[in-house]
Design an enzyme around this catalytic site. Structure first.
Site, mmCIF file in Angstrom:
data_model
loop_
_atom_site.group_PDB
_atom_site.id
_atom_site.type_symbol
_atom_site.label_atom_id
_atom_site.label_comp_id
_atom_site.label_asym_id
_atom_site.label_seq_id
_atom_site.Cartn_x
_atom_site.Cartn_y
_atom_site.Cartn_z
ATOM 1 C CD GLU A 33 42.654 40.222 36.146
ATOM 2 O OE1 GLU A 33 43.383 40.424 35.175
ATOM 3 O OE2 GLU A 33 41.447 40.490 36.160
ATOM 4 N N GLY A 34 44.149 41.983 40.390
ATOM 5 C CA GLY A 34 44.020 41.900 41.852
ATOM 6 C C GLY A 34 42.966 40.891 42.232
ATOM 7 C CE1 TYR A 36 38.621 45.444 44.915
ATOM 8 C CE2 TYR A 36 39.014 43.779 46.593
ATOM 9 C CZ TYR A 36 39.034 45.086 46.180
ATOM 10 O OH TYR A 36 39.471 46.051 47.038
ATOM 11 N N GLY A 37 39.840 42.690 40.553
ATOM 12 C CA GLY A 37 39.830 43.586 39.411
ATOM 13 C C GLY A 37 41.195 43.791 38.799
ATOM 14 C CD GLN A 38 40.495 44.723 33.720
ATOM 15 O OE1 GLN A 38 39.708 45.609 34.016
ATOM 16 N NE2 GLN A 38 40.627 44.265 32.481
ATOM 17 C CB VAL A 39 46.443 46.346 38.908
ATOM 18 C CG1 VAL A 39 47.239 47.500 39.502
ATOM 19 C CG2 VAL A 39 45.768 45.549 40.009
ATOM 20 C CE LYS A 54 42.825 45.669 44.324
ATOM 21 N NZ LYS A 54 43.502 45.217 45.527
ATOM 22 C CG ASP A 154 46.303 36.617 49.268
ATOM 23 O OD1 ASP A 154 46.818 35.471 49.303
ATOM 24 O OD2 ASP A 154 45.887 37.136 48.232
#
Lengths: 505, 257
Positions: A33-34, A36-39, A54, A154
């Protein structure tokens, strides 16, 4: 007017324009899970290449394409470095035939592990050489970002991806931003995962720079050495307290200007605490501890930069035996995918068997690098060692890229010559850069002559007149597609050797 | 390493002048001539500029928006990509990329205010958002654009003629009414603007230019193009192109469905 069926129109749009559909990929499984979205892990159907997809979440429809995704794309399109994840392309998934209404996917090279996952193996601790190897790559990638005026914002274990060859790449630029030194705008201080967030952000700074990433690097470095996170705060005040307990309380002496920080008064320490980084980690390697001290410096302006950290001697000699052991211990675990971010039960899925071989490559590269490093160390050229290793490491990666999806590990015999060549060129380059002529006799005579590829060595010894040619030889390492240059040069070099132009100096 | 221009996608995407001034087939069929194609681009660049004045963004955002706009039409036709919608969307996208986001609803509000008299220019938020996706694709997601402004200031400083800043800066602004940014490296455009400004203001910069060792032929070519442009169009920045000149052309393009 008749309407042609899709694909029957005779309009061959140049393939470089227009994005492909996500249907070109077969989704294998969700791997994370990034920001802002799934990977997903996926397979490119034509080439069978394994990639990571992604998904860009498009839920904030009021403002269209998310600015975070724009930042990430903008940044990734300009970064090209072996230790920075590569964005391969962007694909769309059409909804009801309209390709502009569906989701967007960013396609990345697939990486087998992340650092958190590897570090979490039960009963396993990284060895010092392993840690050095990862830290160096992390610093190389980060230094590259910083000279390109990109803050990652990050840095944490789960954003440091590692493949089966032990190559580390910085990933997830979803919070990254460009900065410029003359930038007078304000940046948000709500970035970086709490445990890795530097004191200046916790104190409300909105004007900050590359030093924020270096604090995170320090936290990771210590975490790898200690085997657990060093500053696991539950909330912002507690995070600051933990920092102060370890690094001492800031004052105008150790951090000029700290009392004027926006939130200094809210978090003002009630009593001064002494810095105790050295005491807390006294069992660490001495060089490592020195470096850690410089990374965990409270005042961002005094904190060590990625470049200086790279130059720090801690990253010098890695004895080959240790590396070999480290790699073996790594390979033991490399047959499993261990990404921390996966929560499902199929966490330990068997990897395709050809991946097993790839670790050999890593050993080989490390071997050459440390072998050479040993020799350079003996001749008193410690400072050059690290440059050399960097070149070898990079060329290794460059070659990987050249072969695309094929893992070189399966054909170790083939790669032998290429690697020797790389080493020869690296030696030559270092000698050229340093003009360390004394080295030629001690080093080159005894060792490099054993190297298979004679032209590279010949050039190394020819020094003055060969300088330019040697540097051009490095081009294919940086740009593997320029094969022709290598070929031409190989010809030119062998002929000049025959006529005796490049006699040893 | 693409924090510098030379390794950037912008540099690799520089085009030959012949490739820029081509009217796409679909537009040719509608009877758009190369001259008219150019007129629409000027007209819409001005549209972007006026819209930008309303929503108050930096010059850099305008420049990036116009560059996107011009880049799109080296690959797409005005028949398929309505310039009246592409222009504000370019501004919308550029504002995000240049970190001074303008809300889509604000943009729509000002378009309505500005183009009250012409229905064909008015769009809804969803139109802009859908076009944004198309633009991203048409631009192949290459979003970073370099502009002559920064090199301009550095070069003026170096030459010690900072008193020319205002006129040279204005010249650079005007170059966005042409396709120069798609063809030449930004610093060359900056040099051409300095060259023109110094001639206009009677400053002798010959020796400074000589020391630069740049290809003066290119600088002169760009300068000539700029001067030709002023000669040909004589645009009133506030009112834009005369209505009787641009309207017939715009009418050849299909209006929104």
């Amino acid at each position: 007017m008749a309407v042609a069926a899709p694909g029957q129109l005779n309009l061959d749009e140049s393939p470089s324009w227009g994005s492909r559909s996500v249907d070109c990929f077969e989704k294998l499984e969700q791997i994370g899970e990034g920001t802002y979205g799934q990977v997903f892990m996926a397979k490119e159907m034509q080439t069978q290449e394994i990639v990571a997809l992604k998904k860009i979440r498009m839920d904030n429809e009021r403002e269209g394409f998310p600015i975070t995704a724009i930042r990430e794309i903008k940044i990734l399109k300009k970064l090209h470095h072996p230790n920075v994840i590569q964005l391969k392309e962007i694909v769309t998934s059409p909804v009801e035939g309209n390709k502009y209404k569906g989701s967007i996917y960013m396609v990345f090279e697939y990486m087998d592990h992340d650092l958190t996952g590897l570090a979490d193996r039960p009963g396993m601790r990284f060895t010092i050489p392993q840690i050095k190897c990862y830290m160096r790559q992390l610093l190389m990638g980060l230094h590259y970002c910083h000279i390109n005026q990109v803050l990652h914002r990050d840095i944490k274990g789960s954003n440091l991806l590692i493949d089966n060859e032990g190559i580390l790449k910085l990933a997830d630029f979803g919070l990254a931003r460009s900065f410029s030194n003359d930038h007078n705008g304000h940046l948000t201080n709500r970035v970086i995962t709490l445990w890795y967030r530097p004191p200046e952000l916790l104190l409300g700074s909105t004007k900050y720079g590359p030093a924020v990433d270096m604090w995170s690097v320090g936290c990771i470095f210590a975490e790898l050495l200690a085997g657990k996170p060093i500053l696991p705060g539950k909330n912002e005040p507690e995070q600051l307290t933990k920092i102060f307990e370890l690094c001492g309380t800031p004052d105008e002496l150790n951090w000029p200007g700290v009392t004027k920080m926006p939130w200094y008064n809210n978090f003002k320490p009630s009593r001064p605490i002494k810095r105790r980084v050295k005491e807390s980690f006294k069992h660490f390697d001495r060089h490592a501890l020195d470096l850690l001290e410089k990374m965990l410096t409270l005042d961002p302006s005094q904190r060590i930069s990625a470049k200086d950290a790279l130059d720090a001697s801690t990253f010098g000699l890695i004895p080959f035996q240790q590396i070999l052991k480290a790699c073996q211990s790594m390979s033991h675990h490399m047959n499993f995918r261990l990404r921390k971010s996966v929560s499902s039960s199929d966490k330990l899925k068997k990897r395709p068997s050809d991946r097993k071989h790839s670790i050999l490559n890593h050993i080989r590269v490390c071997h050459q690098s440390s072998n050479l490093a040993n020799r350079m160390h003996k001749t008193g050229q410690v400072s050059l060692q690290w440059q050399l290793e960097a070149i070898i490491m990079q060329s290794h990666v460059a070659r990987e890229g050249q072969t695309g999806t094929r893992r070189v590990g399966a054909k170790v015999e083939d790669t032998k010559i290429a690697e020797d060549k790389v080493v020869a060129m690296a030696v030559a380059l270092i000698l050229l850069l340093s003009k360390a002529e004394a080295l030629i006799h001690t080093l080159v005579e005894r060792w490099v002559e054993q190297v298979v590829v004679a032209p590279g060595v010949g050039l190394a010894m020819g020094l003055e007149e060969q300088t330019i040619r040697m540097l051009v030889l490095m081009v294919p390492l940086v740009r593997p597609e320029d094969r022709t240059i290598t070929n031409k040069l190989a010809l030119a070099t062998s002929s000049s050797m025959e006529t005796g132009n490049s006699t040893p100096s | 390493m693409a924090a510098n221009f030379w390794t950037s996608s912008h540099c690799k995407q520089l085009l030959d002048p012949e490739d820029v001034d081509v009217v796409p087939a679909a537009d040719r069929e509608r009877g758009i001539t190369p001259e008219e194609f150019r007129l629409v681009k000027i007209h819409m660049s001005l549209h972007i500029w006026r819209l930008a004045q309303q929503v108050k963004v930096r010059q850099r955002v305008i420049a990036t928006a116009v560059t996107y706009f011009r880049r799109v039409y080296t690959r797409k036709s005005m028949t398929d990509y309505d310039p009246r919608l592409v222009a504000p969307t370019c501004l919308y996208l550029a504002s995000k990329v240049e970190e001074s986001t303008v809300q889509a609803r604000l943009l729509v509000f000002y378009i309505k205010k500005m183009c009250a008299s012409d229905e064909k220019y008015r769009f809804e938020i969803k139109d802009i958002l859908e076009m944004e996706m198309k633009l991203l694709e048409a631009l192949d997601y290459y979003l970073v654009v370099f502009h002559p402004y920064r090199p301009l200031l550095q070069l003026l400083q170096d030459a010690g003629i900072t008193d020319l800043t205002q006129s040279a800066w204005g010249l650079v602004n005007d170059t966005y009414k042409m396709d120069l940014i798609l063809i030449y490296p930004p610093y060359m455009i900056a040099l051409a603007c300095i060259y023109i400004a110094s001639v206009l203001k009677d400053k002798d910069t010959t020796s400074w230019f000589e020391e630069l060792r740049v290809d003066m032929n290119i600088v002169k070519n760009i300068s000539m193009e700029i001067l030709d442009f002023y000669d040909t169009y004589k645009i009133d920045p506030q009112r834009g192109l005369p209505e009787d000149k641009i309207s017939p052309v715009m009418n050849k393009l299909p209006a929104k469905a």
